[in-house]
Enzyme design. Sequence first.
Site, short mmCIF file in Angstrom:
data_model
loop_
_atom_site.label_atom_id
_atom_site.label_comp_id
_atom_site.label_asym_id
_atom_site.label_seq_id
_atom_site.Cartn_x
_atom_site.Cartn_y
_atom_site.Cartn_z
N ASP A 6 1.07 -8.93 0.81
CA ASP A 6 0.83 -9.78 1.99
C ASP A 6 0.12 -11.11 1.72
O ASP A 6 -0.75 -11.52 2.48
CB ASP A 6 0.04 -8.99 3.04
CG ASP A 6 0.67 -7.65 3.38
OD1 ASP A 6 1.84 -7.42 3.00
OD2 ASP A 6 0.01 -6.83 4.00
N LYS A 74 6.87 -5.47 6.78
CA LYS A 74 6.34 -4.21 7.29
C LYS A 74 5.43 -4.44 8.48
O LYS A 74 4.96 -5.56 8.69
CB LYS A 74 5.59 -3.47 6.18
CG LYS A 74 4.36 -4.24 5.69
CD LYS A 74 3.71 -3.55 4.51
CE LYS A 74 2.54 -4.32 3.96
NZ LYS A 74 1.40 -4.49 4.83
N CYS A 106 -5.01 -3.81 4.02
CA CYS A 106 -3.74 -3.48 3.38
C CYS A 106 -3.89 -3.04 1.93
O CYS A 106 -3.23 -2.10 1.48
CB CYS A 106 -2.77 -4.64 3.51
SG CYS A 106 -2.36 -5.02 5.24
#
Length: 196
Positions: A6, A74, A106
């Site tokens: 990310d 996601k 995350c």
Amino acid sequence: MNSVCDIQERFRTVIYEFPKLITTSTKLLKATTPLSIPIYITTQSRAKLGNTISELTPYLDASTNPNVRADLDKTLFSMITPDLKALLPTEKPLDAIIIGLETHVCVTQTTLDLLSLGHRVYIVADGVSSVNPEERSVALERLRDAGATITTSESLLFEVLGDAGHEGFREVSRLVKETGGETKEALKAFCGGSKI
């Protein structure tokens, strides 16, 4: 496997020491070629938070980099979505290297999921960050306690090489020398005053 978690455009102006995270990430991605390390990339809600940052895209294009195994969007915080899990080799435990954002969300959930699947996880201390640096340090301590290895980019690269006789040694060694100043600055920012 190198997990790129990310590292997206929307985070650019809010993440602690974001430019230093990028220099470490770039160095590690450049090293995946001579070390033949597979790369798995995720984005969190790409439509809202943007694509993976442009500085990394030259190393993450599956059409030009055969090491790229997945580039998935996601909504789960963990990278280990059903789609990504289905792409992971199953014959033996993986050595998973994690760089990305945010350390306490995350990165933490990805690490815990990988550990629960029996994989070894290496979190690159100069390659993960959060909005608040304090969240980062607490998360790294927690993940170390959970069984992850907290390491640095340079230490990790030489551990993967294992031997100066490795065919990728010269290229990786040159990369480490070329990025020495940037690495020093990233280590000061991310590891200087913390107890990770």
